[in-house]
Design a protein around this motif. Structure first.
Motif, short mmCIF file in Angstrom:
data_model
loop_
_atom_site.label_atom_id
_atom_site.label_comp_id
_atom_site.label_asym_id
_atom_site.label_seq_id
_atom_site.Cartn_x
_atom_site.Cartn_y
_atom_site.Cartn_z
N UNK A 276 0.81 -1.21 0.00
CA UNK A 276 0.00 0.00 0.00
C UNK A 276 0.85 1.27 0.00
N UNK A 277 2.09 1.18 0.44
CA UNK A 277 2.98 2.34 0.34
C UNK A 277 3.34 2.65 -1.11
N UNK A 278 3.26 1.64 -1.96
CA UNK A 278 3.56 1.83 -3.38
C UNK A 278 2.35 2.24 -4.20
N UNK A 279 1.18 2.23 -3.57
CA UNK A 279 -0.05 2.51 -4.32
C UNK A 279 -0.40 4.00 -4.27
N UNK A 280 -1.14 4.40 -5.29
CA UNK A 280 -1.76 5.72 -5.25
C UNK A 280 -3.02 5.63 -4.40
N UNK A 281 -3.55 6.78 -4.02
CA UNK A 281 -4.76 6.79 -3.20
C UNK A 281 -5.92 6.12 -3.93
N UNK A 517 -15.56 12.71 -2.17
CA UNK A 517 -14.66 13.40 -3.10
C UNK A 517 -13.29 12.73 -3.15
N UNK A 518 -12.67 12.83 -4.33
CA UNK A 518 -11.33 12.26 -4.50
C UNK A 518 -10.31 12.94 -3.58
N UNK A 519 -10.41 14.27 -3.46
CA UNK A 519 -9.45 15.02 -2.63
C UNK A 519 -9.53 14.60 -1.17
N UNK A 520 -10.73 14.34 -0.67
CA UNK A 520 -10.88 13.92 0.72
C UNK A 520 -10.21 12.58 0.96
N UNK A 521 -10.42 11.63 0.04
CA UNK A 521 -9.81 10.32 0.20
C UNK A 521 -8.28 10.42 0.13
N UNK A 522 -7.76 11.23 -0.80
CA UNK A 522 -6.31 11.39 -0.92
C UNK A 522 -5.74 12.01 0.35
N UNK A 523 -6.46 12.95 0.93
CA UNK A 523 -6.00 13.59 2.16
C UNK A 523 -5.94 12.58 3.30
N UNK A 524 -6.99 11.77 3.47
CA UNK A 524 -7.01 10.76 4.53
C UNK A 524 -5.92 9.72 4.28
N UNK A 525 -5.77 9.30 3.03
CA UNK A 525 -4.77 8.29 2.68
C UNK A 525 -3.37 8.77 3.02
N UNK A 526 -3.03 9.99 2.68
CA UNK A 526 -1.69 10.52 2.94
C UNK A 526 -1.45 10.70 4.44
N UNK A 527 -2.48 11.11 5.18
CA UNK A 527 -2.33 11.28 6.62
C UNK A 527 -2.05 9.94 7.30
N UNK A 528 -2.77 8.90 6.91
CA UNK A 528 -2.55 7.58 7.52
C UNK A 528 -1.23 6.98 7.05
N UNK A 529 -0.87 7.23 5.82
CA UNK A 529 0.42 6.75 5.31
C UNK A 529 1.57 7.37 6.09
N UNK A 530 1.43 8.66 6.42
CA UNK A 530 2.45 9.35 7.19
C UNK A 530 2.54 8.76 8.60
#
Length: 775
Positions: A276-281, A517-530
């Protein structure tokens, strides 16, 4: 004294009932089966409660109609005999052998369609009741069959139909049994692992010690027997449609034990986290979507029963029996004196049974589970299959469509027929609820007609039409007066229902659906990835998943203690209410004192994220208490006390519906130099003006420290949602999969894939101990 005379039911009505009660019941049972096989899959992607309620009604009617029809046929077959043993006249008019032939069809209907075995997770626990029902209903059908003897005109078709119906009912019962949580947990458990033989090792150690031999125990790690799965590095770059399904099935098999709170090894965590670290949101969302669909298929359909060698064999035998029954009936009915209506009903039942089986086969062929069976799709001999399946999967891919807002955010707009979940976020707002304001959403759901229209004529043409419609709004407002009588009647009905179902009425009137929204999912994904980058040990992963206030630890040069206490020093449910009201106060304060249109894109987007997640978490707290039961505490009391204080305040300021902005402004104007807890005491759990203090502190932080409040608030909300996701009971997440799906369930599964949580507790292999005898 005047007496009332009760008239009996007219004879022609009785005759009509005697003639059509069995026919109507059996045809209605078939109709419900047809409805269920097509409509049942919609419940996993439905946005409205009314749709799920109608499917629930059809689910209940399916069994009730079949049971009722079997009872009518059984009752009609009771042949009263006189002293000489001769049978008296029977009712209804149908032939007894034809009634015996119809009875197994109801057994087939009780088996249910493949698309639904259980409506709720609790239905699986009632598999024993269905087993008992199988015994009694099969016994009733056999009773009807023997009552028709010695009329053996349709004996062989009846036996074949009984065989097919019995198989279908057994399939359903077994599916419920396999999906019950106890059986599901047992199927996930591996063989018992006693570990190395400690007693034998210590006996040898003691023996050598008594022999005064210098003995030491050398510990070496045992190689992991399951490392072969992680030897292959995960694919880099975007995933194609077949790869999404294959990876989703792999991780479904690995992590389905989450549903029953099993623990996992760090090898599984590392493999999943690396992938999942290699995946896009978006690819991560696609994999999780399919993974949750596998969970849905296992718990609520016949998926696990059908996909086995005995499942395929039983399905083939059942279908062959129905086809053979159709052939035998076609040839044996000739020369028999059957009514035309009876013949029509019989053929309807036979062709309906065949059609349902064909649809079930097509559903199996084009299910995600079938796509996982394709090996080496790049081989030329498999290109046609891979192409067809990839084309079908392309239709199910999440589709995004631009929404008509300032920054043209993309919202999930997958058509209903190909949607894997609802793609919406439920929203509830405390201030809007207290003012009885209209429901509001930030983004609009694009309809299929809108998308097609834009594709054909272009966005500019559609935008022009939208402007024309807005210009006609005053005319529409004037025409609303015509709806006045209907509005009054509807309002009266709502008041009556609210006396008995207040929470249901509140959800109907005040809960809105916000597009995902796509932006919301990307934001959550990046926060959890961090967050996952720091989860190297079980203790760290547990601390991060349970964290409340980690956002304050970054940029340590800033003093955030004044707002940190509203997260870490208060109960979780209180924290949600505090930040929910504070989000509203800051959101509307921006519209009064700030030019929102001049906000930079990142701040504007984070402002919307905060508002969406704020309203979503309040919805979960109020209307989904089972999802928040592990963390909510006295949330209901706190919510009601806060609503009571807000209503009293708004009434004193003469604020009415749709004055949300003015209400927030009035709350902020109240002097809070002395905290509410110091003035009111602890009896009332209201947090209305404590939230006002938080909002003022956020505004002060922004003006004095130069830190944008929405950057902080958006991170706070992701942390609060993540905390709830990791502390919600796993079976509650599984229960929501069949009700349209919840964003919090996606976050829960994503956190597990990133290694955040308490479920990873097994180190690599055992420790191998070896006795070393020195000189």
């Amino acid at each position: 004294m005047k007496t009332f005379k009760f008239h009996s039911i007219p004879s022609h009505m009785k005759a009509l009932w005697d003639e059509w009660n069995i026919r109507g019941a059996i045809l209605f049972s078939l109709l419900v089966q047809v409805i269920l096989i097509f409509v049942a899959p919609i419940r996993k992607c439905a946005r409205k409660k009314i749709v799920i309620s109608l499917i629930w009604l059809a689910y209940l009617l399916a069994d009730a109609a079949a049971n009722f029809a079997v009872g009518l046929i059984s009752n009609s077959q009771r042949n009263e005999a006189n002293n000489s043993g001769q049978k008296l006249k029977q009712k209804p008019q149908e032939n007894s052998d034809l009634l015996a032939f119809w009875a197994p069809f109801l057994l087939l209907h009780l088996g249910g369609p493949d698309t639904i075995t259980a409506f709720a997770l609790e239905d699986n626990q009632l598999w024993l009741r269905h087993l008992l029902g199988l015994v009694f209903q099969a016994g009733a059908v056999v009773y009807v069959f023997f009552q028709s003897l010695p009329n053996d005109k349709l004996m062989f078709p009846t036996v074949l139909m009984f065989f097919a119906g019995f198989i279908k009912y057994v399939e359903r019962t077994r599916a419920l049994y396999c999906a019950s949580l106890d059986k599901f947990r047992d199927s996930m458990l591996k063989d018992p692992d006693p570990g190395p033989n400690y007693a034998k090792l210590m006996e040898e150690y003691e023996f050598k010690q008594k022999a005064e031999l210098p003995t030491t125990i050398n510990m070496t790690p045992e190689p992991d027997k399951e490392t072969k799965a992680s030897d292959t590095p995960p694919k880099e770059g975007p995933l194609n449609h077949l790869e999404v399904v294959k990876y989703a099935y792999h991780y479904y098999k690995t992590f389905r034990g989450l549903i029953v709170d099993l623990i996992f090894s760090f090898r599984e965590r590392d493999e999943s986290r690396e992938f999942f670290n290699l995946r896009s949101a978006e690819d991560a969302l696609r994999v999780i979507e399919v993974e949750l669909n596998f969970i849905y298929g296992t718990l609520y359909t016949k998926l696990e029963v059908v996909y086995s060698w005995y499942g395929f064999l039983c399905r083939f035998l059942a279908f062959a029996s129905v086809l053979a029954t159709l052939g035998l009936f076609y040839f044996q009915r000739k020369g028999e004196e059957y009514d035309g209506v009876e013949i029509g009903i019989t053929y309807t039942l036979l062709l309906g049974a065949i059609a349902l089986d064909v649809i079930a086969m097509l559903t199996i062929i084009f299910s995600d589970r079938t796509f996982t069976l394709i090996k080496n799709p790049d081989r030329p001999s498999r290109w046609p299959f891979a192409f067809v399946f990839s084309l079908f999967l392309a239709l199910k891919k999440p589709r995004w469509h631009h929404c008509y807002c300032k920054h043209r955010h993309q919202v999930l707009a997958t058509p209903l027929a190909f949607r894997r979940w609802s793609g919406s976020i439920s929203s509830h707002n405390l201030i809007r609820y207290c003012l009885k304001s209209k429901r509001q959403i930030i983004h609009e759901f694009p309809s299929l007609c809108q998308i097609v229209f834009e594709y054909i004529f272009g966005e500019q043409v559609f935008a022009s039409l939208t402007e024309i419609c807005k210009a006609l709004e005053p005319i529409k407002e004037k025409l609303k007066i015509l709806r006045w009588p209907f509005t009054k009647i509807f309002s009266l009905i709502i008041r009556i229902f609210s006396l008995f179902m207040e929470e249901t009425v509140d959800e109907l009137l005040y809960v809105s659906r916000e597009p995902f929204t796509r932006d919301l999912w990307e934001f959550i994904f990046l926060e959890l990835k961090k967050k996952s980058e720091f989860a190297d040990t079980p203790e760290t992963a547990k601390r991060i998943s349970s964290a409340r206030g980690d956002w304050a630890l970054t940029d340590s040069n800033r003093d955030r203690t004044k707002i940190l206490k509203y997260v870490s020093d208060v109960p979780y449910d209180e924290s949600i209410l505090l930040w929910h009201i504070a989000t509203d106060l800051c959101y509307y304060d921006d519209e009064v004192h700030t030019d929102v249109n001049k906000m930079e894109a990142d701040i504007f987007t984070r402002r919307q994220f905060s508002k969406i997640l704020s309203d979503y978490m309040l919805y979960l707290l109020v209307f989904q208490p089972t999802m928040m039961s592990a963390v909510a505490g006295i949330a209901k009391i706190r919510f009601r006390d806060t609503c009571a204080e807000a209503k009293r305040f708004f009434k004193g300021r003469k604020l009415g519906p749709n004055q949300d902005k003015e209400a927030c402004e009035q709350i902020l104007l109240v002097n809070t130099d002395v905290g509410p807890e110091q003035v009111k005491g602890d009896r009332s759990k209201s947090v209305l003006f404590s939230a006002s203090m938080l909002a003022k502190e956020l505004k002060r932080m922004e003006s004095e420290d130069g830190e944008e409040k929405w950057r902080v608030m958006s991170r706070v909300w992701v942390e609060l949602v993540s905390y709830a996701a990791s502390h919600c009971r796993a079976n509650t997440h599984a229960a929501e999969v069949s009700k349209g799906g919840q964003l919090i369930t996606f976050i829960w599964l994503l956190m597990a894939h990133f290694g955040l949580g308490e479920q990873f507790q097994i180190n690599e292999g055992h420790a191998r101990a070896k006795l070393i005898v020195g000189k």
